[in-house]
Design a protein around this motif. Structure first.
Motif, PDB file in Angstrom:
ATOM      1  N   UNK A  84      11.108  29.262  41.500  1.00 51.03           N
ATOM      2  CA  UNK A  84       9.917  30.045  41.158  1.00 51.03           C
ATOM      3  C   UNK A  84       8.708  29.601  41.980  1.00 51.03           C
ATOM      4  N   UNK A  85       8.474  28.298  42.019  1.00 49.44           N
ATOM      5  CA  UNK A  85       7.329  27.779  42.766  1.00 49.44           C
ATOM      6  C   UNK A  85       7.499  28.044  44.267  1.00 49.44           C
ATOM      7  N   UNK A  86       8.710  27.777  44.770  1.00 49.45           N
ATOM      8  CA  UNK A  86       8.960  28.003  46.191  1.00 49.45           C
ATOM      9  C   UNK A  86       8.855  29.465  46.575  1.00 49.45           C
ATOM     10  N   UNK A  87       9.379  30.349  45.746  1.00 48.60           N
ATOM     11  CA  UNK A  87       9.312  31.778  46.035  1.00 48.60           C
ATOM     12  C   UNK A  87       7.880  32.275  46.124  1.00 48.60           C
ATOM     13  N   UNK A  88       7.030  31.797  45.223  1.00 52.05           N
ATOM     14  CA  UNK A  88       5.621  32.196  45.264  1.00 52.05           C
ATOM     15  C   UNK A  88       4.949  31.674  46.528  1.00 52.05           C
ATOM     16  N   UNK A  89       5.284  30.435  46.910  1.00 52.61           N
ATOM     17  CA  UNK A  89       4.731  29.885  48.139  1.00 52.61           C
ATOM     18  C   UNK A  89       5.161  30.674  49.363  1.00 52.61           C
ATOM     19  N   UNK A  90       6.432  31.061  49.410  1.00 47.56           N
ATOM     20  CA  UNK A  90       6.929  31.831  50.542  1.00 47.56           C
ATOM     21  C   UNK A  90       6.297  33.204  50.623  1.00 47.56           C
ATOM     22  N   UNK A  91       6.100  33.842  49.471  1.00 51.03           N
ATOM     23  CA  UNK A  91       5.455  35.155  49.456  1.00 51.03           C
ATOM     24  C   UNK A  91       4.020  35.075  49.983  1.00 51.03           C
ATOM     25  N   UNK A  92       3.341  34.000  49.635  1.00 49.57           N
ATOM     26  CA  UNK A  92       1.977  33.804  50.128  1.00 49.57           C
ATOM     27  C   UNK A  92       1.970  33.620  51.643  1.00 49.57           C
ATOM     28  N   UNK A  93       2.937  32.847  52.137  1.00 49.88           N
ATOM     29  CA  UNK A  93       3.007  32.621  53.585  1.00 49.88           C
ATOM     30  C   UNK A  93       3.278  33.903  54.352  1.00 49.88           C
ATOM     31  N   UNK A  94       4.044  34.831  53.745  1.00 50.60           N
ATOM     32  CA  UNK A  94       4.361  36.090  54.422  1.00 50.60           C
ATOM     33  C   UNK A  94       3.089  36.851  54.783  1.00 50.60           C
ATOM     34  N   UNK A  95       2.082  36.748  53.927  1.00 51.29           N
ATOM     35  CA  UNK A  95       0.839  37.466  54.168  1.00 51.29           C
ATOM     36  C   UNK A  95      -0.119  36.690  55.060  1.00 51.29           C
ATOM     37  N   UNK A  96       0.112  35.379  55.213  1.00 55.07           N
ATOM     38  CA  UNK A  96      -0.799  34.552  56.005  1.00 55.07           C
ATOM     39  C   UNK A  96      -0.298  34.294  57.422  1.00 55.07           C
TER      40      UNK A  96
END
Length: 260
Positions: A84-96
């Motif tokens: 859960x934590x990693x998935x949210x981090x990866x989703x954020x990186x996709x936009x950055x």
């Protein structure tokens, strides 16, 4: 998505194939993502639409593997928190980050995962022998090393998802003393968590193509059941061979797209 009937059928078929292969091994995104790009979707829109569309397939596959999940509740809860934590981090990186940010490192990551998958039986025997000498027992949840490894793998999964299932199986197969089929069941749960968290984040900040989402969702749901019925019948050696075969194809496709 303004597409022809044939393109819609292609997206549905890609979802069906992705749902099947994700449940057995992983890497279904390598089927759906190129098809979505071929219909004219921008890379980020294709990525987020694919993530949302594959959620029903992951859930369908997890339901198909429910017998193998027996007795793994605590493990799923602990490792699911990392996902859960990693998935949210990866989703954020996709936009950055730029869309090509992970394309160089991913083939190397998948190759290392395949080495672990191939060597897993030998590594497991050595670890068991070492525990026997020291009189220690295996940690049923894998310990901090597995948690951190799955956290990082889930960051990548939230960013792109392709081949994350192979990385999950490699890490769990190396650090957990359990059958490959039971670990595959956990892998399906983790993939569902990552896709769900990432898609929930994208709902507020990214643009989806809802036609693509619907077609992939229906196809992947059917594929999840097909994959569960097929994958659960495979002996460990055959399942491991399939993981390696799919992984090699994934590496080739990723390298061609990066350098071709």
């Amino acid at each position: 998505m303004h597409v022809t009937t044939w393109e819609m059928l292609a997206v549905f078929a890609a979802g069906l194939g992705a749902g099947t292969i994700n449940t057995i091994v992983g890497s279904g995104t390598l089927i759906t993502f190129p098809v979505l790009l071929a219909t004219g979707l921008p890379p980020v829109t294709a990525t987020v639409s694919n993530a949302l569309g594959l959620i029903p397939g992951s859930i369908s596959g997890a339901i198909g593997y429910r017998a193998e999940l027996t007795g793994q509740r605590r493990r799923v809860l602990l490792l699911g928190a990392a996902a859960m934590v990693g998935g949210l981090g990866g989703a954020t990186l996709l936009l950055l980050l730029p869309p090509t940010a992970f394309e160089t490192v991913v083939p190397v990551l998948v190759a290392l995962a395949l080495v672990l998958v191939v060597l897993q039986p030998r590594l497991a025997r050595r670890v068991q022998a070492r525990r026997a000498r020291k009189g220690t027992e295996a940690r049923p949840q894998g310990g901090p090393l597995l948690f951190i490894g799955l956290l990082l793998a889930s960051v990548y999964g939230g960013y792109f998802t392709a081949a994350q299932g192979i990385v999950y199986l490699a890490l769990m197969g190396t650090l957990l003393d359990d059958t490959l089929q039971r670990l595959n069941a956990v892998k399906n749960i983790l993939a569902a968590i990552v896709n769900t968290v990432a898609a929930a984040f994208f709902l507020f900040v990214a643009e989806f193509d809802w036609t693509a989402v619907a077609l992939i969702a229906v196809g992947s749901t059917i594929g999840g059941q097909i994959g569960a019925r097929t994958g659960r019948r495979l002996p460990p050696t055959a399942l491991r061979a399939l993981v390696v075969a799919v992984g090699v194809v994934a590496i080739v496709q990723l390298v061609v797209r990066r350098y071709g």
